[in-house]
Design a protein around this motif. Structure first.
Motif, mmCIF file in Angstrom:
data_model
loop_
_atom_site.group_PDB
_atom_site.id
_atom_site.type_symbol
_atom_site.label_atom_id
_atom_site.label_comp_id
_atom_site.label_asym_id
_atom_site.label_seq_id
_atom_site.Cartn_x
_atom_site.Cartn_y
_atom_site.Cartn_z
ATOM 1 N N GLY A 237 0.779 -1.232 0.000
ATOM 2 C CA GLY A 237 0.000 0.000 0.000
ATOM 3 C C GLY A 237 0.808 1.277 0.000
ATOM 4 N N ILE A 238 2.146 1.198 -0.129
ATOM 5 C CA ILE A 238 2.943 2.447 -0.052
ATOM 6 C C ILE A 238 2.924 3.218 -1.369
ATOM 7 N N GLY A 239 2.295 2.647 -2.407
ATOM 8 C CA GLY A 239 2.277 3.327 -3.705
ATOM 9 C C GLY A 239 0.906 3.741 -4.153
ATOM 10 N N SER A 240 0.012 4.015 -3.229
ATOM 11 C CA SER A 240 -1.372 4.326 -3.595
ATOM 12 C C SER A 240 -1.513 5.682 -4.279
ATOM 13 N N GLU A 241 -0.445 6.481 -4.256
ATOM 14 C CA GLU A 241 -0.538 7.803 -4.898
ATOM 15 C C GLU A 241 -0.543 7.694 -6.422
ATOM 16 N N LEU A 242 -0.156 6.528 -6.960
ATOM 17 C CA LEU A 242 -0.187 6.302 -8.397
ATOM 18 C C LEU A 242 -1.213 5.231 -8.726
ATOM 19 N N ASN A 243 -1.825 5.348 -9.917
ATOM 20 C CA ASN A 243 -2.772 4.308 -10.329
ATOM 21 C C ASN A 243 -2.033 3.210 -11.097
ATOM 22 N N GLU A 244 -2.787 2.189 -11.483
ATOM 23 C CA GLU A 244 -2.173 1.031 -12.133
ATOM 24 C C GLU A 244 -1.453 1.404 -13.421
ATOM 25 N N LYS A 245 -2.070 2.244 -14.244
ATOM 26 C CA LYS A 245 -1.458 2.650 -15.505
ATOM 27 C C LYS A 245 -0.143 3.372 -15.256
ATOM 28 N N GLN A 246 -0.117 4.237 -14.250
ATOM 29 C CA GLN A 246 1.100 4.975 -13.953
ATOM 30 C C GLN A 246 2.207 4.056 -13.459
ATOM 31 N N TRP A 247 1.844 3.063 -12.643
ATOM 32 C CA TRP A 247 2.855 2.119 -12.159
ATOM 33 C C TRP A 247 3.406 1.261 -13.304
ATOM 34 N N ARG A 248 2.554 0.898 -14.246
ATOM 35 C CA ARG A 248 3.043 0.132 -15.396
ATOM 36 C C ARG A 248 4.090 0.936 -16.160
ATOM 37 N N SER A 249 3.841 2.245 -16.266
ATOM 38 C CA SER A 249 4.797 3.103 -16.950
ATOM 39 C C SER A 249 6.118 3.159 -16.182
ATOM 40 N N VAL A 250 6.046 3.224 -14.846
ATOM 41 C CA VAL A 250 7.260 3.229 -14.030
ATOM 42 C C VAL A 250 8.042 1.938 -14.242
ATOM 43 N N VAL A 251 7.329 0.797 -14.252
ATOM 44 C CA VAL A 251 7.993 -0.491 -14.455
ATOM 45 C C VAL A 251 8.733 -0.502 -15.789
ATOM 46 N N ARG A 252 8.052 -0.114 -16.868
ATOM 47 C CA ARG A 252 8.679 -0.154 -18.191
ATOM 48 C C ARG A 252 9.909 0.747 -18.242
ATOM 49 N N GLN A 253 9.805 1.925 -17.632
ATOM 50 C CA GLN A 253 10.928 2.850 -17.692
ATOM 51 C C GLN A 253 12.124 2.361 -16.879
ATOM 52 N N LEU A 254 11.873 1.721 -15.746
ATOM 53 C CA LEU A 254 12.988 1.173 -14.959
ATOM 54 C C LEU A 254 13.641 0.008 -15.686
ATOM 55 N N VAL A 255 12.846 -0.772 -16.419
ATOM 56 C CA VAL A 255 13.423 -1.832 -17.247
ATOM 57 C C VAL A 255 14.263 -1.211 -18.355
ATOM 58 N N ALA A 256 13.739 -0.164 -18.978
ATOM 59 C CA ALA A 256 14.474 0.502 -20.061
ATOM 60 C C ALA A 256 15.770 1.127 -19.541
#
Length: 620
Positions: free
Chosen positions: A464-483
């Motif tokens: 629950g520490i990431g509730s400030e972002l929605n699912e779509k935003q977190w997916r974007s964070v994941v892709r960018q950290l992979v990149a």
């Protein structure tokens, strides 16, 4: 009666006069003239020139200027057929030698070659390497060898073909015959292998700009790809010809069916279809207007159709070279076109799995992963995609806005993403680096799914520490950290996200992380493409468009009828740019018509009177 090419060759072998007489072109483009003069003088070379940049002329003209017949090694029957058809229309004596010929037809081609009755001969690599063909070439007068699609010789290239390796025999058996290798895309590693394998290590390299300013590059987050594709076509390219690339045969079939159901004329193409079906679908795509081909990468190389207005990817290609080669099939005529791709984290996982499961060596796999990482970096960049693309091929570009990619047309906002990155990396670490993106996002946003509670992850400090972002935003964070290389998708563990060596510095706060986020409601406008080179498609005045429209319609109808009678694609008869030129200048004499680019001596002889009649009828 000798051909126009032969007459000019016999009288005065001047490259510019042959260019004008045979192809109807008033001038060379870029490095074409330097390449033609180098090869005509007997020199070897490697040519890297983008699709639509005029590579073919770099070997066709020297073949006409030198004694003997130019031998063109080409991997695809479709490419041979269309190029030979275009050459015959221009009055050049050209032929093919491949598996489509009967025994009698092949014998006739061989007889003409030995008799000196051919200017150009297109040969498949596997045919050329047979003892019979090598013996035939040894008895003939050869002007040059042109190895087209030369990247096929490299195991590091995106379209490696084992039969190309045998072409090293040309340097050994015909050391005095000039060789020109050509490709539209190759990075430094691929260029070196092409040169080494084909005996061109000491030959000059002519590298043209890889920039295709008429192509708009756009990469979107994959959500519902078929729906996104349909919206893209409806909004930007309704009624246009296009190519849609999918990774699997099943997806090709499903996508073609969905587009057809939506009223978009679409055809499937993949290696699993019967050869007659593939041939029929390809012919329809080439000869009809507004057809969309949905295909695997089995389709495309050697397709000369100039008016493909868009190339769309529903799956991530293997590399930037593959992406560039495939998107380059759009807009060969220089008119505004689109390269659109829907991309998601699952694409990275899928491509990594394919690399890991391949039979290639460890070195091959390392190179393949590096190429994939570079493509993911292109997909996730917040900067100009064109600059990133050109930089990959070693082309220096001026900083600034290209004006024709999604990031330049609608610049993404950047924010300090260090805290979000630390939360995600901590979550991946504390859950054991055994779970994929969706599970990590469930934990971060505090979603009590069955899996979260099953593994007790709702009891972790990261729950629950990431509730400030929605699912779509977190997916974007994941892709960018992979990149960025801070996370790695483990293909053996079904896409589980693992921390890399660089992740430690992010967790310690020693590395800054800037993340891209799309502005709220931002969309790329469906307007005419512009680039730093200016307006690519100047609009005529309203009056001019009205006056030209009727004549253009008549010219296109005439062209279609001629193409049907001659059994060739319409663009082989006349390119769109030539029709546009006729409609704009409205020549009323043969001399005036001869000045239109694309009207050479032979086409003036064949079609001049009919074209003048059409112009005069429009004036009446």
């Amino acid at each position: 009666m000798p051909s126009p090419a032969a007459r000019h060759r016999d009288n005065a072998p001047d490259a510019l006069s042959v260019l004008n007489a045979v192809f109807g072109l008033p001038a060379f483009r870029g490095a074409q003239e330097e390449i033609v003069r180098h090869v005509s003088g007997g020199g070897n070379c490697l040519v890297l020139m983008p699709t639509g940049g005029g590579k073919s002329l770099c070997y066709q003209l020297p073949s006409l200027l030198r004694d003997g017949c130019g031998i063109v090694v080409s991997p695809l029957i479709a490419l041979m057929r269309d190029q030979v058809a275009g050459l015959l229309e221009a009055g050049v004596k050209a032929a093919v030698l491949n598996s489509t010929l009967t025994f009698e037809e092949a014998n006739d081609v061989e007889r003409r070659l030995l008799a000196g009755d051919l200017d150009l001969l297109y040969v498949a690599p596997e045919r050329l390497l047979t003892p019979r063909c090598l013996n035939l070439l040894g008895r003939a007068k050869i002007a040059l060898f042109a190895i087209d699609e030369a990247h096929c010789v490299s195991q590091w290239g995106h379209d490696f073909r084992p039969e190309y390796i045998g072409l090293s025999v040309l340097a050994e058996r015909f050391p005095d015959v000039p060789r020109i290798a050509l490709t539209a895309t190759a990075d430094d590693l691929t260029r070196k292998e092409i040169a080494d394998r084909l005996g061109l290590a000491d030959a000059p390299r002519f590298v043209a700009s890889f920039d295709r300013p008429n192509i708009r590059y756009e990469i979107v987050e994959k959500q519902n790809a078929p729906t996104q594709l349909k919206a893209f076509i409806d909004e930007r390219h309704a009624g246009d010809a296009g190519i849609v690339y999918c990774l699997s045969r099943a997806k090709v079939e499903d996508t073609a069916a969905a587009l057809t159901k939506a009223g978009i004329p679409a055809l499937p193409y993949h290696a699993g279809l019967d050869a007659s079906v593939r041939a029929r679908n390809q012919d329809r795509f080439i000869n009809e207007d507004g057809v969309v081909m949905v295909a695997t990468i089995a389709f495309g190389m050697g397709i000369d159709k100039p008016d493909v207005r868009f190339v769309a990817h529903l799956d991530l290609p293997k590399s930037i070279e593959a992406y560039y080669q495939e998107t380059g099939r759009a807009g060969r005529d220089g008119k505004p076109s689109s390269a659109w791709m829907a991309y998601g984290l699952s694409d990275i996982v899928q491509q990594r799995r394919m690399i890991d499961e391949s039979t290639g060596s460890d070195a091959f796999k390392r190179v393949s992963v590096g190429k994939l990482d570079a493509l993911v970096g292109l997909a996730e960049t917040a900067g100009c995609r064109r600059s990133r693309l050109l930089g990959y091929f070693g082309e220096a570009v001026s900083a600034g806005n290209c004006g024709n990619c999604d990031n330049c047309l609608s610049p993404p906002q950047l924010r300090d993403g260090k805290v979000a990155a630390q939360k995600l990396l901590s979550c991946a670490y504390r859950t054991g680096q055994r779970f994929g993106a969706m599970h990590l996002i469930d934990v971060l946003v505090g979603r009590l799914t069955e899996r979260v509670t099953q593994f007790g992850h709702d009891k972790l400090s990261v729950f629950g520490i990431g509730s400030e972002l929605n699912e779509k935003q977190w997916r974007s964070v994941v892709r960018q950290l992979v990149a960025m290389g801070h996370l790695q998708a483990d293909s053996e563990a079904f896409g589980a996200l693992k921390l890399t060596e660089t992740a430690r510095a992010v967790l310690k706060g020693e590395t800054d992380v800037m993340l891209r986020e799309a502005p709220a409601g931002a969309r790329v406008r469906a307007s005419r493409s512009k680039s730093r080179r200016g307006d690519l498609a100047p609009r005529a005045t309203d009056e001019g468009r009205h006056n030209d429209a009727g004549l253009q319609t008549d010219l296109r109808a005439w062209r279609s009828e001629i193409a049907r009678k001659r059994g060739v694609p319409a663009y082989v008869v006349l390119h769109d740019s030539t029709i546009d030129g006729i409609a704009a200048s409205r020549p009323t004499t043969l001399n005036e018509l001869r000045n239109i680019p694309g009207i050479g001596d032979k086409k003036l002889e064949h079609y001049g009177d009919e074209l003048i009649a059409l112009v005069r009828a429009a004036e009446a």
